[in-house]
Design a protein around this motif. Structure first.
Motif, PDB file in Angstrom:
ATOM      1  N   LEU A 375       0.825  -1.202   0.000  1.00 25.55           N
ATOM      2  CA  LEU A 375       0.000   0.000   0.000  1.00 25.55           C
ATOM      3  C   LEU A 375       0.861   1.255   0.000  1.00 25.55           C
ATOM      4  N   LEU A 376       1.941   1.247   0.776  1.00 22.86           N
ATOM      5  CA  LEU A 376       2.857   2.396   0.794  1.00 22.86           C
ATOM      6  C   LEU A 376       3.483   2.606  -0.579  1.00 22.86           C
ATOM      7  N   ALA A 377       3.866   1.513  -1.238  1.00 29.16           N
ATOM      8  CA  ALA A 377       4.496   1.622  -2.558  1.00 29.16           C
ATOM      9  C   ALA A 377       3.535   2.200  -3.587  1.00 29.16           C
ATOM     10  N   LYS A 378       2.272   1.810  -3.521  1.00 28.49           N
ATOM     11  CA  LYS A 378       1.300   2.301  -4.490  1.00 28.49           C
ATOM     12  C   LYS A 378       0.949   3.767  -4.251  1.00 28.49           C
ATOM     13  N   MET A 379       0.908   4.177  -2.998  1.00 28.52           N
ATOM     14  CA  MET A 379       0.525   5.550  -2.695  1.00 28.52           C
ATOM     15  C   MET A 379       1.653   6.535  -2.948  1.00 28.52           C
ATOM     16  N   ASP A 380       2.874   6.135  -2.594  1.00 27.58           N
ATOM     17  CA  ASP A 380       3.978   7.096  -2.641  1.00 27.58           C
ATOM     18  C   ASP A 380       5.274   6.383  -2.986  1.00 27.58           C
ATOM     19  N   GLY A 381       5.214   5.514  -3.986  1.00 26.04           N
ATOM     20  CA  GLY A 381       6.401   4.768  -4.374  1.00 26.04           C
ATOM     21  C   GLY A 381       7.188   5.466  -5.459  1.00 26.04           C
ATOM     22  N   VAL A 382       7.965   4.695  -6.212  1.00 25.03           N
ATOM     23  CA  VAL A 382       8.797   5.255  -7.274  1.00 25.03           C
ATOM     24  C   VAL A 382       7.923   5.876  -8.364  1.00 25.03           C
ATOM     25  N   GLU A 383       6.887   5.151  -8.793  1.00 18.87           N
ATOM     26  CA  GLU A 383       5.967   5.662  -9.803  1.00 18.87           C
ATOM     27  C   GLU A 383       4.745   6.246  -9.081  1.00 18.87           C
ATOM     28  N   GLN A 384       4.814   7.538  -8.802  1.00 18.26           N
ATOM     29  CA  GLN A 384       3.759   8.168  -8.032  1.00 18.26           C
ATOM     30  C   GLN A 384       2.535   8.427  -8.904  1.00 18.26           C
ATOM     31  N   LEU A 385       1.371   8.223  -8.315  1.00 17.11           N
ATOM     32  CA  LEU A 385       0.115   8.540  -8.982  1.00 17.11           C
ATOM     33  C   LEU A 385      -0.441   9.816  -8.365  1.00 17.11           C
ATOM     34  N   ASN A 386      -0.897  10.725  -9.228  1.00 16.91           N
ATOM     35  CA  ASN A 386      -1.451  11.981  -8.737  1.00 16.91           C
ATOM     36  C   ASN A 386      -2.951  12.059  -8.992  1.00 16.91           C
ATOM     37  N   ASN A 387      -3.550  10.919  -9.355  1.00 15.96           N
ATOM     38  CA  ASN A 387      -4.974  10.907  -9.673  1.00 15.96           C
ATOM     39  C   ASN A 387      -5.758  10.013  -8.719  1.00 15.96           C
ATOM     40  N   ILE A 388      -5.224   9.799  -7.525  1.00 14.58           N
ATOM     41  CA  ILE A 388      -5.896   8.925  -6.554  1.00 14.58           C
ATOM     42  C   ILE A 388      -6.182   9.693  -5.271  1.00 14.58           C
ATOM     43  N   LEU A 389      -7.214   9.263  -4.584  1.00 10.66           N
ATOM     44  CA  LEU A 389      -7.518   9.754  -3.244  1.00 10.66           C
ATOM     45  C   LEU A 389      -7.903   8.547  -2.398  1.00 10.66           C
ATOM     46  N   ILE A 390      -7.096   8.260  -1.384  1.00 15.94           N
ATOM     47  CA  ILE A 390      -7.340   7.130  -0.490  1.00 15.94           C
ATOM     48  C   ILE A 390      -8.029   7.661   0.768  1.00 15.94           C
ATOM     49  N   ILE A 391      -9.140   7.052   1.129  1.00 17.71           N
ATOM     50  CA  ILE A 391      -9.852   7.423   2.356  1.00 17.71           C
ATOM     51  C   ILE A 391      -9.848   6.200   3.276  1.00 17.71           C
ATOM     52  N   GLY A 392      -9.172   6.327   4.404  1.00 15.10           N
ATOM     53  CA  GLY A 392      -9.129   5.247   5.383  1.00 15.10           C
ATOM     54  C   GLY A 392      -9.980   5.584   6.591  1.00 15.10           C
ATOM     55  N   MET A 393     -10.576   4.561   7.205  1.00 16.00           N
ATOM     56  CA  MET A 393     -11.427   4.773   8.370  1.00 16.00           C
ATOM     57  C   MET A 393     -11.065   3.786   9.469  1.00 16.00           C
ATOM     58  N   THR A 394     -11.023   4.292  10.682  1.00 15.42           N
ATOM     59  CA  THR A 394     -10.699   3.434  11.819  1.00 15.42           C
ATOM     60  C   THR A 394     -11.141   4.110  13.106  1.00 15.42           C
ATOM     61  N   ASN A 395     -11.414   3.324  14.126  1.00 11.00           N
ATOM     62  CA  ASN A 395     -11.601   3.898  15.467  1.00 11.00           C
ATOM     63  C   ASN A 395     -10.415   3.560  16.361  1.00 11.00           C
ATOM     64  N   ARG A 396      -9.339   3.048  15.743  1.00 11.28           N
ATOM     65  CA  ARG A 396      -8.101   2.753  16.467  1.00 11.28           C
ATOM     66  C   ARG A 396      -6.922   3.368  15.706  1.00 11.28           C
ATOM     67  N   LYS A 397      -6.847   4.670  15.716  1.00 12.78           N
ATOM     68  CA  LYS A 397      -5.767   5.349  15.006  1.00 12.78           C
ATOM     69  C   LYS A 397      -4.397   4.948  15.550  1.00 12.78           C
ATOM     70  N   ASP A 398      -4.334   4.633  16.841  1.00 11.20           N
ATOM     71  CA  ASP A 398      -3.058   4.283  17.461  1.00 11.20           C
ATOM     72  C   ASP A 398      -2.478   2.992  16.903  1.00 11.20           C
ATOM     73  N   MET A 399      -3.307   2.160  16.236  1.00 13.17           N
ATOM     74  CA  MET A 399      -2.824   0.888  15.709  1.00 13.17           C
ATOM     75  C   MET A 399      -2.279   1.008  14.292  1.00 13.17           C
ATOM     76  N   ILE A 400      -2.528   2.137  13.615  1.00 10.62           N
ATOM     77  CA  ILE A 400      -2.110   2.295  12.220  1.00 10.62           C
ATOM     78  C   ILE A 400      -0.600   2.519  12.152  1.00 10.62           C
ATOM     79  N   ASP A 401       0.045   1.898  11.164  1.00 13.90           N
ATOM     80  CA  ASP A 401       1.485   2.063  10.982  1.00 13.90           C
ATOM     81  C   ASP A 401       1.823   3.535  10.744  1.00 13.90           C
ATOM     82  N   GLU A 402       2.837   4.033  11.436  1.00  9.88           N
ATOM     83  CA  GLU A 402       3.174   5.457  11.379  1.00  9.88           C
ATOM     84  C   GLU A 402       3.572   5.908   9.976  1.00  9.88           C
ATOM     85  N   ALA A 403       4.207   5.022   9.219  1.00 14.33           N
ATOM     86  CA  ALA A 403       4.645   5.401   7.866  1.00 14.33           C
ATOM     87  C   ALA A 403       3.466   5.753   6.974  1.00 14.33           C
TER      88      ALA A 403
END
Length: 767
Positions: A375-403
């Motif tokens: 997921l990190l590679a697709k969002m901000d990898g070598v071949e960056q896409l500027n036509n995407i918007l990712i919306i994530g939802m959680t009630n446990r923000k503390d569990m999400i990977d910091e990167a």
């Protein structure tokens, strides 16, 4: 093109058969004209139709023999002609149909003619458009047509991807071909037209092209006026979401505002569009609903919605493949259209299921870490896409990977909290709108009053209240003696205010005030048996006001200490409930029986984390030494729980959050040895009852002894020898209740009190 031909009658020319030949020179091949011998057609005829399908702009050339149609290789490839092939040629008058064929806009897909010519240099689309217009002015172009274009000594292969034709008068007036004018004629066909000076030429990358484009992309800007990113008829009410206006405004500003402006403006700023946002907050506050409804306000592709666990698979590599598939369509379009690609929205519900901190999983498969990496590679990898918007939802923000939370990825963090009173009004209006339209909602139902009563309710819980209220209305119209029959007066059914009040009792809020637990601590109320009781409550109100108003102390902590049974818990609960703060929680040893140390720490930490989500919060920590598992024998206590409490008692709440902590203990000297006393900002001692006048006040308040019995009891207590009166209010109330059961309750009361005060040494908590 001379407009006088517009209304001229079509000249009468005979069709002829000609032989296709290649261009004799490269200069002729780059003009995009087809050539014939002079005299083959009337000089006023500039266009021909080959095989009744392919339109070309024609020019006479002296070196060409009669009966020959000279074409370049790209033209032959487009029309699928071969050398020496006979074709039927007819002079073509585009004006004879009575429909204008002037191009308002044309979109060209461009690539290097030969891959060996590829360069890393950026091509300015403004200059490309200018040179293209000068080179091919007044030529006929058809959708799908291919041609070769020479720009600054480099040859490019072009294909007409799209075109728009307009009335000549529109071009003369200088209005945009996409202007929103009811009197502006718009034509959808034919799929060919004549290039004019006013035609807007737009260049985009061909599929898998190696070139790089920059510039204003005027045609794109014109089309964006026709189809803006945000729908013109969009209204927040249409989304069916209440209480989230501020959140929507912030999301719009951060995630969509830059996408409304032309790419040239954004390019001058040197910034990239926001690629991701994270919605977090308590369950039921509308995170998933908000993300789903965002697609309704956009003129974008339908959002892809995927639940976190759906991505995971038992097959090796399949989970990562599932992530890649989500981005495949956006990647393909971005490669072919570049910055002109449409916006692709991908919504991840329950994001914490797949994006936990890497290395934190207990399994040995490593699948979770691989999914995060993909997921990190697709969002901000070598071949960056500027036509995407990712919306994530959680009630446990503390569990999400910091990167995943840093800028360039899910960089916009939007907390979706509990709605305020105005928000609750909006939610109630939305959920009762059908009732109101159908005239089923009774006139006595006050939405504003219900909004005030539903403090600490989430949007989902308010929806539950409305459902419960309707069920009460249904129950009134069921035939007596059956649950299957419907009463005949069902057409007159109304949902009234009493239904909603009953529903509020049935559907309590999960987040907010632990009212039932706190009421148990104040079963008999507060009896003001001495002036110090009123003073303690007055000091408590001052600390509440300090927490609410002070800008310097966002967190206030108080320790109530005194002998066991002196009423500390009741006073703490009273202070908390009188504060009227939206979040009031009780941390009590009774609720943690059977829990391990880690479970207790997690539960305590959860209460503190929940308190940070409310602007004003109170946490009551009752009997703190019991939470620490302290016992005299040993002595023994839990250092892990002690350290957790010390950290949380000193940790300031987030910005714009205020927290009041009220703790109680009967072992102050033990807390002092543990260095816990310094963690509190203030201490209040709660003394015991030490005089007969105080006992008299309690007896009067309880009203269980009559006047004579009360007087006799006090006289006899005063005559008891070797008794030092010192008893907690809680124990005194227990003795009064027990003595009233005896036939000689005065004697029973006196004997019990004297026995307690003679045989027990009262510990004042270190004083």
């Amino acid at each position: 093109m001379d407009p006088r031909y517009h209304n001229a009658p079509p000249p009468k020319y005979e069709e002829m058969t000609m032989q296709v030949k290649p261009c004799p020179t490269d200069d002729l091949a780059l003009t995009n004209f087809v050539y014939v011998a002079p005299g083959q057609f009337d000089p006023s005829c500039h266009f021909i139709l080959v095989d009744d399908h392919f339109a070309f702009t024609v020019r006479p050339e002296n070196s060409i023999p009669k009966g020959v149609l000279v074409t370049n290789g790209t033209q032959r490839k487009w029309a699928q002609f071969s050398n020496d092939q006979p074709v039927v040629v007819l002079p073509y008058d585009p004006y004879s149909s009575g429909v204008d064929v002037y191009l308002g806009a044309i979109r060209i897909e461009i690539d290097y003619r030969k891959k060996s010519m590829a360069s890393n240099a950026e091509l300015d689309t403004d200059k490309l458009s200018q040179v293209f217009s000068m080179a091919f002015i007044n030529q006929m172009f058809t959708s799908g047509q291919q041609l070769v274009f020479d720009f600054q000594g480099t040859q490019f292969l072009c294909r007409v991807a799209d075109l728009e034709v307009v009335d000549l008068e529109v071009l003369k007036s200088g209005r945009s071909h996409g202007a929103n004018d009811e009197q502006t004629p718009r034509y959808s066909g034919p799929p060919r037209g004549i290039l004019m000076h006013q035609t807007v030429v737009e260049f985009t990358k061909a599929h898998n092209a190696l070139l790089r484009l920059k510039g204003s992309k005027k045609a794109s800007g014109a089309r964006s006026q026709n189809k803006p990113l945000i729908r013109a008829d969009f209204k927040f009410e249409d989304l069916g979401i209440g209480g989230l206006d501020d959140e929507f405004s912030a999301i719009f500003r951060r995630a969509f505002a830059s996408r409304i402006f032309p790419p040239s403006i954004v390019e001058k700023l040197g910034v990239q569009h926001v690629k991701g946002l994270l919605l977090y907050g308590p369950p039921g506050t509308g995170k998933t609903l908000m993300a789903r409804q965002i697609g309704k306000m956009l003129n974008a592709k339908e959002p892809k919605i995927v639940s976190g666990p759906e991505v995971l698979s038992k097959f090796v590599g399949q989970s990562e493949e599932n992530v890649r598939k989500l981005f495949a369509e956006a990647e393909a379009e971005y490669k072919s259209k570049g910055e002109e690609s449409g916006l692709h929205i991908i919504i991840f519900d329950e994001l914490d299921a797949i994006c936990k901190q890497r290395g934190s999983r207990g399994d040995s498969t490593g699948v979770g870490d691989s999914v995060v990496n993909q997921l990190l590679a697709k969002m901000d990898g070598v071949e960056q896409l500027n036509n995407i918007l990712i919306i994530g939802m959680t009630n446990r923000k503390d569990m999400i990977d910091e990167a995943l939370l840093r800028p360039g990825r899910l960089e916009v963090h939007m907390e979706v909290g509990l709605p305020d009173e105005n928000g609750r009004q909006q939610i109630l209006k939305i959920h009762t709108s059908k009732m109101r339209e159908s005239n089923i909602l009774d006139q006595d139902v006050s939405v504003s009053e219900l909004a005030e009563l539903t403090k600490n309710y989430s949007g989902a819980e308010i929806a539950g209240v409305v459902k419960a209220a309707s069920s009460y209305a249904f129950s009134r119209h069921i035939k007596v003696g059956t649950v299957a029959g419907v009463a005949p007066d069902v057409e007159n059914m109304k949902v009234n205010m009493s239904d909603f009040l009953s529903a509020l009792e049935e559907v309590p809020p999960a987040f907010g005030v632990s009212e039932a637990e706190l009421q148990q601590l104040v079963q008999n109320g507060i009896i003001p048996f001495a002036r110090h009781v009123e003073q303690i409550l007055k000091d408590g109100r001052l600390y509440v006001d300090q927490t609410r108003q002070s800008t310097h102390t966002p967190m206030v902590s108080i320790l109530l200490h005194g002998a066991a049974g002196s009423g500390k818990s009741a006073i703490a609960a009273t202070m908390a409930m009188e504060s009227d703060f939206p979040f009031i929680k009780l941390i009590s040893p009774e609720t943690m029986v059977g829990m391990t140390e880690n479970a207790k720490i997690n539960e305590i930490n959860k209460v503190f984390n929940d308190s940070y989500k409310s602007p004003l919060s109170v946490i009551v920590i009752d009997n703190i030494e019991r939470l620490l598992d302290w016992v005299d024998i040993g002595p023994r206590f839990s250092n892990s729980i002690l350290q957790a409490l010390l950290i949380l008692l000193k940790k300031p709440p987030p910005k714009d959050r205020r927290l009041l902590i009220i703790a109680t203990t009967s072992q102050r000297k033990i807390l002092k040895q543990m260095d816990m006393i310094d963690a509190f900002a203030a201490e209040i001692m709660v003394p015991t009852i030490t005089s007969l006048s105080e006992v008299d006040i309690v007896l009067k308040e309880m009203e269980l002894f009559n006047e004579q019995e009360r007087s006799d009891a006090l006289i006899e207590l005063g005559t008891v020898e070797n008794m030092t009166l010192s008893i907690g209010i809680k124990k005194l109330l227990m003795v009064i209740e027990m003595a009233r059961q005896d036939s000689d309750k005065v004697n029973k009361f006196v004997n019990t009190i004297s026995g307690l005060c003679k045989t027990h040494t009262v510990d004042y908590g270190g004083y």
